[in-house]
Design a protein around this motif. Structure first.
Motif, short mmCIF file in Angstrom:
data_model
loop_
_atom_site.label_atom_id
_atom_site.label_comp_id
_atom_site.label_asym_id
_atom_site.label_seq_id
_atom_site.Cartn_x
_atom_site.Cartn_y
_atom_site.Cartn_z
N ALA A 1 0.84 -1.20 0.00
CA ALA A 1 0.00 0.00 0.00
C ALA A 1 0.88 1.24 0.00
O ALA A 1 1.97 1.24 0.55
N SER A 2 0.40 2.31 -0.61
CA SER A 2 1.11 3.59 -0.59
C SER A 2 0.64 4.40 0.60
O SER A 2 -0.56 4.49 0.87
N VAL A 3 1.60 4.99 1.32
CA VAL A 3 1.31 5.76 2.52
C VAL A 3 2.14 7.03 2.49
O VAL A 3 3.35 6.98 2.28
N VAL A 4 1.49 8.18 2.67
CA VAL A 4 2.18 9.47 2.76
C VAL A 4 1.61 10.22 3.97
O VAL A 4 0.55 9.87 4.49
N ASN A 5 2.33 11.23 4.39
CA ASN A 5 1.91 12.01 5.56
C ASN A 5 1.93 13.49 5.26
O ASN A 5 2.67 13.96 4.39
N THR A 6 1.10 14.20 5.99
CA THR A 6 1.10 15.66 5.99
C THR A 6 0.70 16.08 7.40
O THR A 6 0.63 15.25 8.31
N TRP A 7 0.42 17.34 7.59
CA TRP A 7 -0.06 17.85 8.88
C TRP A 7 -1.56 18.08 8.78
O TRP A 7 -2.04 18.64 7.79
N SER A 8 -2.29 17.67 9.80
CA SER A 8 -3.75 17.80 9.76
C SER A 8 -4.18 19.25 9.61
O SER A 8 -5.16 19.53 8.91
N HIS A 9 -3.46 20.18 10.21
CA HIS A 9 -3.89 21.58 10.12
C HIS A 9 -3.60 22.19 8.74
O HIS A 9 -4.02 23.30 8.46
N TYR A 10 -2.91 21.46 7.86
CA TYR A 10 -2.76 21.90 6.46
C TYR A 10 -4.02 21.61 5.64
O TYR A 10 -4.20 22.17 4.57
N ILE A 11 -4.84 20.69 6.11
CA ILE A 11 -6.03 20.27 5.36
C ILE A 11 -7.10 21.34 5.45
O ILE A 11 -7.44 21.81 6.53
N ASN A 12 -7.61 21.75 4.29
CA ASN A 12 -8.70 22.73 4.22
C ASN A 12 -10.01 22.01 3.98
O ASN A 12 -10.09 21.13 3.10
N VAL A 13 -11.03 22.37 4.74
CA VAL A 13 -12.38 21.84 4.52
C VAL A 13 -13.07 22.80 3.57
O VAL A 13 -13.34 23.95 3.92
N LEU A 14 -13.32 22.33 2.36
CA LEU A 14 -13.99 23.16 1.36
C LEU A 14 -15.49 23.20 1.63
O LEU A 14 -16.13 24.25 1.60
N ASP A 15 -16.06 22.04 1.89
CA ASP A 15 -17.48 21.91 2.24
C ASP A 15 -17.65 20.56 2.93
O ASP A 15 -16.66 19.87 3.19
N ASN A 16 -18.87 20.15 3.22
CA ASN A 16 -19.12 18.90 3.96
C ASN A 16 -18.67 17.65 3.22
O ASN A 16 -18.61 16.57 3.82
N GLN A 17 -18.38 17.76 1.95
CA GLN A 17 -18.00 16.59 1.17
C GLN A 17 -16.59 16.67 0.58
O GLN A 17 -16.16 15.74 -0.11
N THR A 18 -15.86 17.76 0.83
CA THR A 18 -14.60 17.97 0.11
C THR A 18 -13.49 18.48 1.02
O THR A 18 -13.68 19.46 1.75
N LEU A 19 -12.33 17.82 0.93
CA LEU A 19 -11.11 18.27 1.61
C LEU A 19 -10.08 18.65 0.56
O LEU A 19 -9.98 18.00 -0.48
N LEU A 20 -9.31 19.69 0.86
CA LEU A 20 -8.19 20.10 0.01
C LEU A 20 -6.91 19.89 0.81
O LEU A 20 -6.77 20.41 1.92
N ILE A 21 -5.99 19.12 0.23
CA ILE A 21 -4.75 18.78 0.91
C ILE A 21 -3.58 19.22 0.04
O ILE A 21 -3.46 18.77 -1.11
N PRO A 22 -2.69 20.09 0.55
CA PRO A 22 -1.56 20.54 -0.25
C PRO A 22 -0.58 19.39 -0.50
O PRO A 22 -0.36 18.55 0.36
N SER A 23 -0.01 19.37 -1.70
CA SER A 23 0.92 18.31 -2.07
C SER A 23 2.19 18.87 -2.67
O SER A 23 2.14 19.55 -3.69
N ALA A 24 3.31 18.56 -2.04
CA ALA A 24 4.62 18.85 -2.63
C ALA A 24 5.13 17.61 -3.35
O ALA A 24 5.77 17.70 -4.38
N GLY A 25 4.82 16.46 -2.80
CA GLY A 25 5.21 15.16 -3.35
C GLY A 25 3.97 14.33 -3.60
O GLY A 25 3.17 14.62 -4.46
N MET A 26 3.81 13.29 -2.79
CA MET A 26 2.67 12.37 -2.87
C MET A 26 2.60 11.66 -4.22
O MET A 26 1.53 11.28 -4.68
N HIS A 27 3.74 11.45 -4.86
CA HIS A 27 3.76 10.82 -6.18
C HIS A 27 3.23 9.38 -6.14
O HIS A 27 2.57 8.94 -7.09
N SER A 28 3.50 8.65 -5.06
CA SER A 28 3.02 7.27 -4.98
C SER A 28 1.49 7.22 -4.98
O SER A 28 0.89 6.39 -5.66
N ILE A 29 0.88 8.13 -4.23
CA ILE A 29 -0.58 8.20 -4.19
C ILE A 29 -1.12 8.58 -5.57
O ILE A 29 -2.06 7.97 -6.09
N GLU A 30 -0.51 9.58 -6.17
CA GLU A 30 -0.95 10.04 -7.49
C GLU A 30 -0.84 8.92 -8.52
O GLU A 30 -1.75 8.72 -9.33
#
Length: 122
Positions: free
Chosen positions: A25-54
């Motif tokens: 499985a691919s696993v990456v990490n970020t900081w929870s306070h970096y995550i933006n809640v756009l609305d009740n169904q959508t999260l925005l997570i900044p990515s510098a890398g995360m190539h394995s997930i992509e």
């Protein structure tokens, strides 16, 4: 999304993002306070890398995000955690990207997670 979930996501703790279609499985990490809640169904997570997930999204874009905080009351006292299940897409332009780029000038993309469900684990 309830207030407890929003309190956990605001804490300065790690957030883990997992896809299970790779071996292993691919696993990456970020900081929870970096995550933006756009609305009740959508999260925005900044990515510098995360190539394995992509790369995994080419065959299956299901994703699990885990967050937790030792400061928020959970089911058994202090300590609360969540699993967020959904689907993801990486965006490198558009409104979501520009919003996140204004906050995090180091990003190359934004991971947009459409939430299927949120489960409180503790």
């Amino acid at each position: 999304m309830d207030q407890k979930f929003l309190d956990v996501i605001k804490d300065e703790t790690p957030a883990t993002i997992v896809t299970i279609n790779a071996q292993p499985a691919s696993v990456v990490n970020t900081w929870s306070h970096y995550i933006n809640v756009l609305d009740n169904q959508t999260l925005l997570i900044p990515s510098a890398g995360m190539h394995s997930i992509e790369n995994d999204f080419q065959t299956d874009n299901h994703v699990t995000v885990t967050i937790g905080s030792h400061k928020v009351e959970g089911t058994q006292g202090l300590g609360c955690g969540y699993h967020i299940h959904g689907t993801g897409i990486f965006e490198t332009s558009g409104a979501n990207f520009e919003r996140m780029k204004a906050q995090f000038d180091w990003i190359r993309a934004v991971l947009v997670v459409t939430i299927d469900d949120i489960q409180q684990k503790i």
